[in-house]
Design a protein around this motif. Structure first.
Motif, PDB file in Angstrom:
ATOM      1  N   ARG A  33       0.829  -1.191   0.000  1.00  0.00           N
ATOM      2  CA  ARG A  33       0.000   0.000   0.000  1.00  0.00           C
ATOM      3  C   ARG A  33       0.878   1.261   0.000  1.00  0.00           C
ATOM      4  NH1 ARG A  33      -2.139   2.083   4.409  1.00  0.00           N
ATOM      5  NH2 ARG A  33      -3.395   3.891   3.863  1.00  0.00           N
ATOM      6  N   MET A  37       0.955   4.149  -2.832  1.00  0.00           N
ATOM      7  CA  MET A  37       0.653   5.551  -2.528  1.00  0.00           C
ATOM      8  C   MET A  37       1.803   6.484  -2.841  1.00  0.00           C
ATOM      9  SD  MET A  37      -1.492   5.765   1.025  1.00  0.00           S
ATOM     10  CE  MET A  37       0.043   5.631   1.874  1.00  0.00           C
ATOM     11  N   ASP A  45       3.443   0.381 -11.009  1.00  0.00           N
ATOM     12  CA  ASP A  45       2.874  -0.425  -9.922  1.00  0.00           C
ATOM     13  C   ASP A  45       3.788  -1.555  -9.481  1.00  0.00           C
ATOM     14  OD1 ASP A  45       0.359   0.868  -9.682  1.00  0.00           O
ATOM     15  OD2 ASP A  45      -0.142   0.019 -11.645  1.00  0.00           O
TER      16      ASP A  45
ATOM     17  N   ALA B  33      -3.749   6.655 -12.095  1.00  0.00           N
ATOM     18  CA  ALA B  33      -5.076   6.072 -12.282  1.00  0.00           C
ATOM     19  C   ALA B  33      -4.967   5.017 -13.369  1.00  0.00           C
ATOM     20  CB  ALA B  33      -6.078   7.146 -12.699  1.00  0.00           C
ATOM     21  N   THR B  40     -10.399   9.022 -17.003  1.00  0.00           N
ATOM     22  CA  THR B  40      -9.861   9.684 -15.820  1.00  0.00           C
ATOM     23  C   THR B  40     -10.406  11.101 -15.706  1.00  0.00           C
ATOM     24  OG1 THR B  40      -7.834   8.412 -16.100  1.00  0.00           O
ATOM     25  CG2 THR B  40      -7.727  10.296 -14.621  1.00  0.00           C
ATOM     26  N   GLN B  43     -14.006  11.151 -14.462  1.00  0.00           N
ATOM     27  CA  GLN B  43     -14.087  10.895 -13.017  1.00  0.00           C
ATOM     28  C   GLN B  43     -13.560  12.057 -12.206  1.00  0.00           C
ATOM     29  OE1 GLN B  43     -12.360   7.375 -11.510  1.00  0.00           O
ATOM     30  NE2 GLN B  43     -13.869   6.032 -12.458  1.00  0.00           N
ATOM     31  N   GLU B 144      -6.796  15.502  -1.560  1.00  0.00           N
ATOM     32  CA  GLU B 144      -6.486  14.091  -1.333  1.00  0.00           C
ATOM     33  C   GLU B 144      -7.708  13.227  -1.621  1.00  0.00           C
ATOM     34  OE1 GLU B 144      -4.542  13.702   2.454  1.00  0.00           O
ATOM     35  OE2 GLU B 144      -2.700  14.600   1.658  1.00  0.00           O
ATOM     36  N   GLU B 145      -8.870  13.733  -1.238  1.00  0.00           N
ATOM     37  CA  GLU B 145     -10.112  12.995  -1.489  1.00  0.00           C
ATOM     38  C   GLU B 145     -10.358  12.862  -3.003  1.00  0.00           C
ATOM     39  OE1 GLU B 145     -11.971  11.382   0.602  1.00  0.00           O
ATOM     40  OE2 GLU B 145     -13.306  10.783  -1.057  1.00  0.00           O
ATOM     41  N   SER B 148      -7.786  10.482  -4.542  1.00  0.00           N
ATOM     42  CA  SER B 148      -7.941   9.070  -4.195  1.00  0.00           C
ATOM     43  C   SER B 148      -9.203   8.514  -4.854  1.00  0.00           C
ATOM     44  CB  SER B 148      -7.931   8.856  -2.680  1.00  0.00           C
ATOM     45  OG  SER B 148      -9.150   9.252  -2.119  1.00  0.00           O
ATOM     46  N   HIS B 149     -10.201   9.366  -5.048  1.00  0.00           N
ATOM     47  CA  HIS B 149     -11.397   8.922  -5.772  1.00  0.00           C
ATOM     48  C   HIS B 149     -11.035   8.488  -7.197  1.00  0.00           C
ATOM     49  CE1 HIS B 149     -15.680   8.939  -6.920  1.00  0.00           C
ATOM     50  NE2 HIS B 149     -15.232   9.382  -8.078  1.00  0.00           N
ATOM     51  N   SER B 151      -7.990   7.664  -8.405  1.00  0.00           N
ATOM     52  CA  SER B 151      -6.974   6.609  -8.557  1.00  0.00           C
ATOM     53  C   SER B 151      -7.479   5.273  -8.015  1.00  0.00           C
ATOM     54  CB  SER B 151      -5.682   7.016  -7.845  1.00  0.00           C
ATOM     55  OG  SER B 151      -5.908   7.178  -6.468  1.00  0.00           O
ATOM     56  N   ARG B 152      -8.644   5.272  -7.406  1.00  0.00           N
ATOM     57  CA  ARG B 152      -9.189   4.044  -6.819  1.00  0.00           C
ATOM     58  C   ARG B 152      -9.477   2.980  -7.876  1.00  0.00           C
ATOM     59  NH1 ARG B 152     -13.667   6.195  -3.396  1.00  0.00           N
ATOM     60  NH2 ARG B 152     -12.122   7.401  -2.287  1.00  0.00           N
TER      61      ARG B 152
END
Lengths: 354, 152
Positions: A33, A37, A45, B33, B40, B43, B144-145, B148-149, B151-152
């Motif tokens: 993880r 990040m 990756d 992403a 991308t 989103q 950050e939110e 992360s949304h 790249s999820r």
């Protein structure tokens, strides 16, 4: 009442005493993880490389110690894009190191220590055999990454060796092993294939180590803080300032791409603050040069200057200070173009400065 | 309820521990992403709006990259902010203006897409005197939110 408070304090204290160690211990850091990040954006990756060089090749992992990986992550490579991860704990870095190790499990096998080399002879070897990739002073190749939408067969950029982060991480033995073995699947050939003798290798290792002597000096200049913004107050009223800036941009033979209010697109059409204007300008060559050096530069392209009338009637003119780019992007290769750009901005702003 | 000095110190210590564990202490935040640029971008727009911001513009940055070893010109800069907020900021913090509206650069790398933006904590270092701490924290959290949304 007093009793209750003491009891409350006591129970909170006990609660915290339990919870604080739990925060750091209970969850063993998750290397996968943490890598995803902090590293995957640049290294891919599975460590296959991108803006950052590959981390999963057997010749790389077999020629470096865990300590090398740890110190590389801790210190980064100043001026070479690779950030320093000072905020990660030792345990977190250890977890990342294990994750990298597991990408390609190979045995670490360093070759023995060499003889003491002659750095002067090493300088000569370096100039003849290494400088074309690693740069004349060993500062590293230009540009980033293998693929940022580029053809995948473009070569991996040669790392900076004249670099405090690299030399803090790499022992002479690691450098010697890398030279003798090379890194197959990269442009870095084994010494024998480059026509080097064992003596040449030991000489060039001591030359690379001698780069450390130059670091104290550059450290002093690097810590000097650079203003993030070129901000000046105009001697002219708002409209005249906008006109004068536009003429100054054209005089630099730069193209004005567009201009609109600062809040354009954010507030309903027609209600923009017309007394805060942004002028966008540049030329294709410059944009392409900067993007090729560092794709992240798109954050600041094309160039822009903002002219704003403040509530006290003062007219301010603001632009990013390009001299800050090197630091912001941790990329020393931006510095030359950034200095040119700084001169351009200074000339333009000079036209209206009181 | 009034808390005495002991828990307050411990509490602030705990808070400090939490705050001092940022995911990104670097000047920039960059994420990957695992989808093409167009998906991308879609989103990203959604995520920005969900955090309560308006996308003011999506710029093509690299009109001329084709033919320079680049196989596509997939590069965008997405600008966003909150209506009204910008004017007040420009008045109070003219030094921040060249960095506003907030922006995220988006570019293709092979099959995935990279997103990069300036870490809002960096703006704090631009303003040595009275920093708008609350605003910077909100930006930090929101960005950050958003990232992360995507790249999820």
């Amino acid at each position: 009442m007093q009793d209750n408070r003491i009891r409350l304090h006591f129970s909170i204290a006990i609660f915290l005493l339990f919870i604080i160690p739990l925060c750091s211990v209970s969850a063993a850091p998750d290397g996968a993880r943490l890598f995803a990040m902090n590293c995957a954006a640049c290294h891919g990756d599975r460590g296959n490389g991108g803006i950052g060089i590959p981390l999963s090749l057997p010749d790389f992992l077999g020629s470096v110690t865990d300590e090398f990986l740890f110190q590389t992550i801790r210190h980064g490579r100043p001026g070479r894009i690779m950030p320093s991860f000072r905020h990660l704990s030792n345990e977190q870095i250890d977890a990342i190191v294990s994750y990298i190790r597991n990408l390609t499990p190979v045995k670490v096998n360093l070759l023995p220590e060499g003889a003491t080399g002659d750095p002067e002879k090493g300088r000569d070897v370096f100039a003849r055999k290494c400088a074309r990739c690693h740069g004349p002073l060993g500062k590293g190749g230009a540009g980033t990454g293998v693929n940022f939408t580029r053809l995948h067969n473009l070569p991996i950029v040669a790392p900076g060796l004249n670099n405090p982060g690299f030399l803090a991480a790499a022992s002479d033995r690691i450098i010697r092993t890398t030279l003798l073995r090379g890194r197959s699947k990269t442009p870095m050939l084994p010494a024998a294939k480059m026509g080097l003798t064992i003596q040449d290798v030991d000489d060039v290792v001591s030359y690379i180590r001698s780069f450390e002597k130059g670091f104290q000096q550059s450290k002093n200049s690097a810590t000097r803080s650079i203003e993030p913004t070129l901000l000046t107050s105009s001697k002219l009223p708002f409209d005249a300032t906008v006109e004068k800036i536009k003429r100054a941009i054209s005089a630099q033979r730069l193209r004005i791409i567009r201009s609109h209010s600062l809040d354009d697109g954010l507030v309903p059409q027609g209600s923009e603050n017309k007394k805060r204007q942004v002028i966008f300008f540049g030329n294709l060559h410059q944009i392409n040069t900067l993007l090729a050096i560092d794709p992240r530069m798109g954050l600041f392209l094309p160039n822009r200057i903002t002219i704003m009338e403040q509530s006290d009637g003062k007219v301010l003119v603001a632009a990013v200070n390009p001299l800050r780019f090197g630091q912001l992007f941790n990329n020393a290769n931006l510095e030359y173009t950034a200095r040119e750009l700084h001169n351009t901005y200074s000339t333009i702003l000079g036209e209206i400065t009181e | 309820m009034k808390t005495g000095p002991l828990p307050r110190h411990l509490l602030s210590f705990l808070l400090l521990m939490l705050i001092s564990l940022p995911l990104h202490a670097d000047h920039l935040i960059m994420v990957r992403a695992h989808k093409p640029l167009a998906a991308t971008l879609g989103q990203l727009r959604q995520a920005i709006q969900k955090q309560g911001y308006t996308v003011s513009r999506v710029d093509m940055v690299n009109i001329g990259l084709l033919g320079m070893g680049y196989t596509s010109n997939k590069y965008r800069a997405v600008f966003f902010g909150k209506a009204g907020e910008l004017d007040e900021l420009a008045q109070k913090y003219p030094r921040l203006v060249p960095y506003l509206p907030l922006r995220i650069a988006v570019f293709a790398e092979g099959d995935s897409t990279l997103l990069v933006t300036i870490n809002p904590s960096t703006y704090g270092s631009f303003l040595p005197a009275e920093k708008p701490a609350e605003l910077l924290n909100r930006w930090q959290k929101d960005i950050e939110e958003i990232l992360s949304h995507v790249s999820r």
